[in-house]
Design an enzyme around this catalytic site. Structure first.
Site, PDB file in Angstrom:
ATOM      1  N   ASP A 155      36.126  47.879 -81.621  1.00 60.86           N
ATOM      2  CA  ASP A 155      34.814  47.250 -81.528  1.00 60.86           C
ATOM      3  C   ASP A 155      33.842  47.850 -82.540  1.00 60.86           C
ATOM      4  O   ASP A 155      33.895  49.040 -82.844  1.00 60.86           O
ATOM      5  CB  ASP A 155      34.265  47.439 -80.107  1.00 60.86           C
ATOM      6  CG  ASP A 155      33.080  46.547 -79.826  1.00 60.86           C
ATOM      7  OD1 ASP A 155      32.949  45.490 -80.476  1.00 60.86           O
ATOM      8  OD2 ASP A 155      32.266  46.897 -78.955  1.00 60.86           O
TER       9      ASP A 155
ATOM     10  N   ARG B  68      31.217  44.111 -86.676  1.00 59.30           N
ATOM     11  CA  ARG B  68      30.057  43.311 -87.091  1.00 59.30           C
ATOM     12  C   ARG B  68      28.803  44.173 -87.198  1.00 59.30           C
ATOM     13  O   ARG B  68      28.024  44.038 -88.154  1.00 59.30           O
ATOM     14  CB  ARG B  68      29.852  42.151 -86.116  1.00 59.30           C
ATOM     15  CG  ARG B  68      31.003  41.152 -86.142  1.00 59.30           C
ATOM     16  CD  ARG B  68      30.671  39.866 -85.421  1.00 59.30           C
ATOM     17  NE  ARG B  68      30.519  40.074 -83.984  1.00 59.30           N
ATOM     18  CZ  ARG B  68      30.138  39.115 -83.137  1.00 59.30           C
ATOM     19  NH1 ARG B  68      29.831  37.911 -83.582  1.00 59.30           N
ATOM     20  NH2 ARG B  68      30.055  39.366 -81.843  1.00 59.30           N
ATOM     21  N   ARG B  69      28.580  45.061 -86.237  1.00 57.99           N
ATOM     22  CA  ARG B  69      27.401  45.931 -86.289  1.00 57.99           C
ATOM     23  C   ARG B  69      27.504  46.917 -87.453  1.00 57.99           C
ATOM     24  O   ARG B  69      26.497  47.256 -88.082  1.00 57.99           O
ATOM     25  CB  ARG B  69      27.260  46.684 -84.957  1.00 57.99           C
ATOM     26  CG  ARG B  69      26.602  45.832 -83.856  1.00 57.99           C
ATOM     27  CD  ARG B  69      26.709  46.473 -82.506  1.00 57.99           C
ATOM     28  NE  ARG B  69      28.072  46.369 -81.981  1.00 57.99           N
ATOM     29  CZ  ARG B  69      28.525  47.087 -80.964  1.00 57.99           C
ATOM     30  NH1 ARG B  69      27.750  47.984 -80.389  1.00 57.99           N
ATOM     31  NH2 ARG B  69      29.761  46.911 -80.531  1.00 57.99           N
TER      32      ARG B  69
ATOM     33  N   ASN C 146      36.830  34.699 -78.628  1.00 51.53           N
ATOM     34  CA  ASN C 146      36.321  34.808 -79.999  1.00 51.53           C
ATOM     35  C   ASN C 146      36.344  33.479 -80.748  1.00 51.53           C
ATOM     36  O   ASN C 146      35.667  33.339 -81.776  1.00 51.53           O
ATOM     37  CB  ASN C 146      37.117  35.849 -80.790  1.00 51.53           C
ATOM     38  CG  ASN C 146      36.815  37.274 -80.377  1.00 51.53           C
ATOM     39  OD1 ASN C 146      37.597  38.177 -80.645  1.00 51.53           O
ATOM     40  ND2 ASN C 146      35.693  37.503 -79.699  1.00 51.53           N
ATOM     41  N   PHE C 147      37.118  32.516 -80.251  1.00 49.77           N
ATOM     42  CA  PHE C 147      37.108  31.188 -80.872  1.00 49.77           C
ATOM     43  C   PHE C 147      35.730  30.524 -80.728  1.00 49.77           C
ATOM     44  O   PHE C 147      35.449  29.535 -81.413  1.00 49.77           O
ATOM     45  CB  PHE C 147      38.176  30.296 -80.249  1.00 49.77           C
ATOM     46  CG  PHE C 147      39.569  30.555 -80.772  1.00 49.77           C
ATOM     47  CD1 PHE C 147      39.904  30.279 -82.091  1.00 49.77           C
ATOM     48  CD2 PHE C 147      40.543  31.071 -79.941  1.00 49.77           C
ATOM     49  CE1 PHE C 147      41.180  30.514 -82.575  1.00 49.77           C
ATOM     50  CE2 PHE C 147      41.829  31.315 -80.414  1.00 49.77           C
ATOM     51  CZ  PHE C 147      42.149  31.044 -81.732  1.00 49.77           C
TER      52      PHE C 147
ATOM     53  N   SER D 212      36.206  44.620 -71.394  1.00 47.32           N
ATOM     54  CA  SER D 212      36.198  43.296 -72.029  1.00 47.32           C
ATOM     55  C   SER D 212      37.542  42.588 -71.930  1.00 47.32           C
ATOM     56  O   SER D 212      38.030  42.008 -72.889  1.00 47.32           O
ATOM     57  CB  SER D 212      35.747  43.400 -73.499  1.00 47.32           C
ATOM     58  OG  SER D 212      34.401  43.811 -73.565  1.00 47.32           O
TER      59      SER D 212
END
Length: 239
Positions: free
Chosen positions: A2, A5-6, A50-51, A189
């Protein structure tokens, strides 16, 4: 894995670049694991949910998956060097045909490797894996001869039979010892919920995945070894 993106946003980069650097981190950590004789590594690469992300990001992830699957398994690459069998765990049929072809090719190229296992979970969710396992148990029970059962066929379904029908277990994976989530988020998650319900140690690292390295990983391994040592000595003391 994880925080891609951040990490990218914090560096002023495109999200796709963050995912690309996340792949570099995967290679780095995988080689550390193999050098430490860790025989099975499972990574959560793409969730079914995630799609729902933006089409541009999903497309970029599909291209990355296709290219890196083949790169991982290229002649002389990491998996071949360490004798690693690659399994892609999840609903493969949800991928574009080109990615499905890459999955089949990558798995075929490594199917004779028998020293270690790399599970890449995509498109994956633990609830889907458990649901599929229960469905498989029911189909198997109903397909058996009725004389085999003393009562309702479904009574033959136990924790052990469900466990044996999990996709990861069917591909040769042992029980989970350690689960690590990076980026400071403290939740699972929907990743390997069944496999982590008993003796797995959970570790939540504040480091974003692309930055995760040896100095983040080794203390986690040492803590696990220490806890195993104490458990074994506690058993010896009690006996």
């Amino acid at each position: 894995m994880d925080g891609n993106r951040r990490y990218a946003r914090g560096k002023g980069k495109m999200v796709q670049e963050g995912h690309g650097e996340g792949y570099v981190a995967l290679r780095r950590i995988l080689e550390i694991c193999l050098r430490l004789n860790i025989h099975c590594v499972s990574v959560y690469a793409f969730a079914i949910d995630n799609f729902k992300r933006s089409p541009d990001e999903v497309d970029a992830l599909m291209h990355l998956a296709e290219n890196k699957l083949l790169e991982l398994c290229a002649h002389g690459n990491l998996l071949q060097e360490y004798g690693v069998k690659l399994n892609v765990i999840g609903k493969i049929q949800m991928f574009p045909e080109s990615v499905q072809t890459a999955v089949r090719k990558a798995e075929d190229l490594t199917k004779r490797n028998n020293r270690s296992i790399l599970n890449i979970c995509m498109p994956y969710s633990s609830r889907d894996e458990m649901t599929s396992a229960v469905e498989g148990c029911i189909r198997e029970a109903l397909a058996k001869d009725n004389d085999y059962f003393t009562n309702d066929p479904v009574e033959s379904i136990t924790e052990d039979t469900i466990n044996s029908h999990l996709m990861s277990v069917q591909r040769g994976s042992p029980p989970v010892d350690i689960l690590i989530r990076t980026s400071g988020v403290k939740r699972l998650s929907d990743f390997m919920l069944w496999q982590c319900c008993e003796n797995a140690q959970l570790h939540f690292s504040k480091t974003y995945w692309p930055d995760f390295g040896l100095f983040d990983f080794v203390p986690i391994i040492l803590e696990w070894q220490r806890s195993v040592w104490f458990r074994r000595h506690d058993v010896l003391f009690r006996s």
